[in-house]
Design a protein around this motif. Structure first.
Motif: not given
Length: 242
Positions: A88-108
């Motif tokens: 759902t759009l809500t699930e996708a939005t939450r997934a993106a927010r969690a990734l941005r708020d976490g520690a992605p492997a390629d922040p640069g």
């Protein structure tokens, strides 16, 4: 033949043109509902390249020195006839927010498709994270900015192709075994419905199969009601181990 230059705005890795953008520019010249683009070498930004038609309806991209950089050809279809159900759009939005708020492997990374430093006006922000309660897909929400749209408010093919590129990378990194520094070797896509600026969409991807350095993914863009706007498949190749 015609010549064009990829602006630095549309880079993936440093000074290398974003694969999805290049693929979309080539696919627009192929009269087929499904197009496959194979990359033969990195396409430089801010450097003139030559696009030429091929026998059989394909299109070839060449460096000014004659080297073939990419080839687009008609394709019969996509291998995945039954892709995973979209979130759902809500699930996708939450997934993106969690990734941005976490520690992605390629922040640069300053990639047009998924660079964390890009804004909606300077990039696509394809930040696909894992979806709560599912282990088969990664996803993000996407509301395309009007700056990337044509006069009619729809996204150009190269922008939609671009939206299909990076999600595969996230699927491989978060759900599969893909390593840092992998490159898109091929991208196949079909765009059945227009993607409109200012309208929320769901982008998601999944791992199809992996073998050694090769990783195959499926990707899709749907509207908020789950109607498919674009679908694709990609092959990514890990860098050779030193």
């Amino acid at each position: 033949m015609d010549q064009f230059t990829v602006p630095e705005l549309y880079q993936g890795y440093d000074l290398i043109a974003f694969g999805g953008y290049v693929a979309g520019r080539l696919a627009a010249g192929v009269a087929s509902k499904v197009v496959r683009v194979d990359f033969r070498g990195p396409v430089p930004v801010e450097t003139p390249v030559v696009r030429a038609e091929l026998d059989g309806g394909g299109v070839e991209l060449r460096h000014a020195d004659g080297r073939v950089l990419a080839v687009a050809t008609p394709a019969d279809g996509l291998a995945d006839t039954a892709p995973p159900a979209p979130p759902t759009l809500t699930e996708a939005t939450r997934a993106a927010r969690a990734l941005r708020d976490g520690a992605p492997a390629d922040p640069g990374t300053d990639c047009f498709g998924c660079g964390l430093g890009r804004t909606a006006r300077t990039g696509l922000r394809m930040h696909c994270g894992t979806v709560e309660g599912r282990r088969d897909i990664v996803a993000c929400d996407w509301t395309p900015d009007a700056v990337h749209a044509g006069p009619d408010g729809t996204m150009a093919p190269e922008i939609v192709w671009g939206a299909l590129d990076c999600p595969g990378n996230w699927a491989g990194r978060l759900l599969g075994s893909q390593r840092v520094g992998a490159m898109t070797a091929s991208l196949t896509a079909t765009l059945p419905r227009p993607v409109r600026a200012g309208v929320p969409h769901v982008v998601y991807a999944w791992v199809r199969e992996e073998s050694g350095r090769k990783h195959a993914y499926g990707m899709a863009v749907a509207d908020a009601d789950g109607e498919l706007c674009a679908a694709g498949e990609a092959l990514w190749i890990d860098p050779r181990e030193k």
